[in-house]
Design a protein around this motif. Sequence first.
Motif, PDB file in Angstrom:
ATOM      1  N   GLU A  36      61.456  70.950   4.385  1.00 37.95           N
ATOM      2  CA  GLU A  36      62.393  70.484   5.259  1.00 37.95           C
ATOM      3  C   GLU A  36      61.944  69.856   6.384  1.00 37.95           C
ATOM      4  OE1 GLU A  36      65.526  73.015   6.412  1.00 37.95           O
ATOM      5  OE2 GLU A  36      63.966  74.431   7.611  1.00 37.95           O
ATOM      6  N   ASN A  37      60.695  70.310   6.808  1.00 40.96           N
ATOM      7  CA  ASN A  37      60.180  69.597   8.029  1.00 40.96           C
ATOM      8  C   ASN A  37      59.057  68.308   7.492  1.00 40.96           C
ATOM      9  OD1 ASN A  37      57.744  70.838   6.888  1.00 40.96           O
ATOM     10  ND2 ASN A  37      57.374  71.892   8.726  1.00 40.96           N
ATOM     11  N   GLY A  38      59.078  67.927   6.066  1.00 38.70           N
ATOM     12  CA  GLY A  38      58.315  66.720   5.861  1.00 38.70           C
ATOM     13  C   GLY A  38      56.896  67.071   5.536  1.00 38.70           C
ATOM     14  N   ALA A  39      56.599  68.369   5.434  1.00 41.70           N
ATOM     15  CA  ALA A  39      55.224  68.642   5.103  1.00 41.70           C
ATOM     16  C   ALA A  39      55.144  68.731   3.451  1.00 41.70           C
ATOM     17  CB  ALA A  39      54.774  70.202   5.624  1.00 41.70           C
ATOM     18  N   LEU A  40      54.034  68.440   3.014  1.00 41.86           N
ATOM     19  CA  LEU A  40      53.676  68.095   1.684  1.00 41.86           C
ATOM     20  C   LEU A  40      52.627  69.018   1.191  1.00 41.86           C
ATOM     21  CD1 LEU A  40      53.721  64.213   1.120  1.00 41.86           C
ATOM     22  CD2 LEU A  40      55.575  65.996   0.155  1.00 41.86           C
ATOM     23  N   PHE A  41      52.615  69.707   0.227  1.00 46.04           N
ATOM     24  CA  PHE A  41      51.846  70.704  -0.529  1.00 46.04           C
ATOM     25  C   PHE A  41      51.403  70.234  -2.017  1.00 46.04           C
ATOM     26  CE2 PHE A  41      53.042  73.072   3.067  1.00 46.04           C
ATOM     27  CZ  PHE A  41      52.148  73.633   3.614  1.00 46.04           C
TER      28      PHE A  41
END
Length: 921
Positions: free
Chosen positions: A251-256
């Motif tokens: 939800e903070n825009g981080a991608l894994f």
Amino acid sequence: MNIIPEEWKSLFPISSVFKPPLFLSNPSLKPILGPLIFNPKPNSATVLFSSSCLLPHLPPLPHLSLPRFLLTSSPDSAPLPSTSHSIASLLGPHNHKHDVVSSLLHNRLEVLQCPQINTIVVFFPTGQNSDQVGFLQLVLKDSTFGVKADESGEVLGLRGPSNYRISRISVNPVPGFSSSRGNDSSVTVGYLLASTLYSVQWFTVKVGDTSLNLGNKVSLSYLGSKVFKTCCVVHASWSPHLQEESVVLLENGALFLFDLESRPKTHNFKFKGTRLKVVWDNGDVSSTSRNYRWLSCEFSWHPRVLIVARSDAVFLVDLRSRECSVTCLMKIEMLHMYVPVEKEQFLVLSRTASDDFHFVLASDTLLLLCDVRKPLMPVLQWAHGLDKPSDLDVFRLSELRSHSREDMYKWASDSGFCIVMGSFWNCQFNTFCYGPSLPTPIGSVASKVAELRKSFYAWELPSDVLLPGHECRCGNCILREEFVKDALPEWVDWQQKKEIVLGFGIVNKELSSLLSEPDEFGGFTLIRLMSSGKLELQRYCASWDPVKKVEESHRESSHFKDYFLDSLADEEYKFPRRFKYLKLDYLCSYLNDKLDEVLDTKMKIPSKIVQGTELFSPEYHELLCKKLRACGFGQFRSSPAVTSVLNDISLPTSIHEVVLKRLWSELPMELLQLAFSNYPEILEVLVDEKRSALEFSAVPDQSQLPPFILRKPSCRSSKWSQKVKPGDALVGPVLPLPILLTLHELRNGCLNSQDEQSGKFSVEAEISRGCNEIMQVASEMTVSKPDPGIVDEQAGSLANAGEETWRCTQKPKPFFSYHPVAGTGSPMDHIRGKSVFKDDRFDTVISKVSEKKPAPSGSEDNVGLELFDDLCPVELKFDASDMKFKQKELSAYNVLKKQFVEWQNSFDLYKESCSHIESNS
């Protein structure tokens, strides 16, 4: 319209403008496009499986939310209607509905199809908290699906290490797997991931294990999980290029990025993943207003090219080089020509089945077909007209018009696509068909231009699809449904009473052709999961006109079932049942006016205390009597006169409170010692086989009788220790007044307090007689303030004023009475007899008129608390030691008094009360 350049034609949404340029609809086109409406085939619905394990496990809804309770409370039960309305407006709408709706936004049914072995595996959340991955195996045999479950006939399931509620399930099939295998081997047919609020879990789906002689039985194996402790999971999706890769968006825009091949070989099953170094705050990528939320992430045409959607924009993330490249594909501001962008947001995104360059995007108002090769320029637009769509999928038209008798529309079926979009909660789904322009002769100039431009056109207007398949949409049924909605309580949303679809999947055309006979224009087979716990199979066929009337549903009297969506009455209670029983015999006897009988029976039971044991020491007895006298008890040797009790009033007091003060003052000291005590003398009670001390409020030090006003709470500890000793403060009442009054009358033989009707002592009758006497005397000693707008009969005084008048008519009356505005309602309510309180003893307040004393001048020094006597017509008493004010304090007092007087002069009710009191003083 032909003069419009090709790249500008897509800016005119279908269904929103007159004659949009990218719209194909004409009777002459029907022989080319074919039917594009899909209706449920009559009598084709089949229940495959039914179980409570398929029910959505949602938190139960309250019968009435607090705001609705405050607004809908009847006048008899709501003492302060104006206050309750103001509280309800501050609380705002009840948000429990949002919690339920958010749990049903996504498709709860995921389908993994294995046509090589004629098997379909359906996955869904199950378990008491929807924290397990449940699945059923559907094996095609003899033109029907057989369901394989566990030995007990229930669904198969597997739970990961976390107990979080599963919000979404996604499968990734392994294409082209071979059905031949060795004697001791199983074949991986797909991968599955289950995303929860804070974690993602990975599984592998395998078929067969001949060593156990299970044939083609499907099994689910847990691979590992990743828990995100600081941020919520928004979306997770599989890669269509590399079957074992997946991407997760927070939800903070981080991608894994996760690769199952590189997972740790240890047995801790914990994945680390690779955090992608994506910078969102640069140039055109950042949003001017941070009021947005992240939606989803999908793989594009390359394994290292992603499409990431946000509520205000869509981005293309290119990870092929060391430096990540972020390109804005779509902005919400681009829709300003047809929608108010201040309230518009993107809601859902999905990649298409045509190629990996196109994707579809839905906002509150528009549906867009986009191309990653054309940033900031949609390919095609529709005004969808749906309420908050949450599910979006794209199919080839050949999948939806398969197994037809005549292949008249082969070109359209092979070239066209169909978008299915809607909302599970609202039970609304529409189909949007599109494809290339009409076919042109091979080798012509038009055909060469069409190959270069490859423009997409909307084929016919959008049409709705009856996803439940058994709803009748004729006028009579729609009208009956609206009437039933109005009949439901306001706290019940009609979707909770209606059977809705929680998820669906379309069967592969190869398997679908084995289930039914060919249709005239083709069709598809749908597997749907119902909120009633049923897994159903339904055949849909392509038609020219929509079917509004379904015969089997039309015959039903109502569309609403007798159950709630979140009703789980038959669920086994998993927590240990522990009940605590309270003996309320005294309260029950008081409510039934039989308190004297119960007390008389209790007093005849022999006491367990040893004879001769002293409960109180003489020193404590003397100390207790001294404290009780200091608090106002024992000042009257006999029943005090009414005037004496009224003179003891210092604050505004209701008639009922005045009577209680008088009754307390009548009690002898022996009974008062039972009602008031301190903690060292109070016996502990047995609670859950443990001794526990009760808690009471301290008696104020000022001379006043109960009920005490604004007294301090108890300051004791729950457990005494060597360091913290119980105090000796006077607390109570330990016993309520009705008990003490009944004991007092039983002690005196009940000679003077007999109820005329029953012949027994009644506490309520005693209080009623006291209220009548107080009202009779108070009506002669008080100035009654009439309410404006109330007729004389309804403004009635405390009692009948014609019996006896206040003899000292020349003297000013020392008390005044009034009706609190908040407790009496509007003047019209009084005229119509709709007052909240029907009893004058509760809604009539008496207060002593403050004696007029000359106000001290501002120049005097050492002025005390009498400085405040002229601020209020009520006599003020301060719980403070005697203090003196000097010149500095007097200056501040004058400033504050000026402001207070200005407020008094602007308050009409206060001025009216003061003028009325002064005119009768």
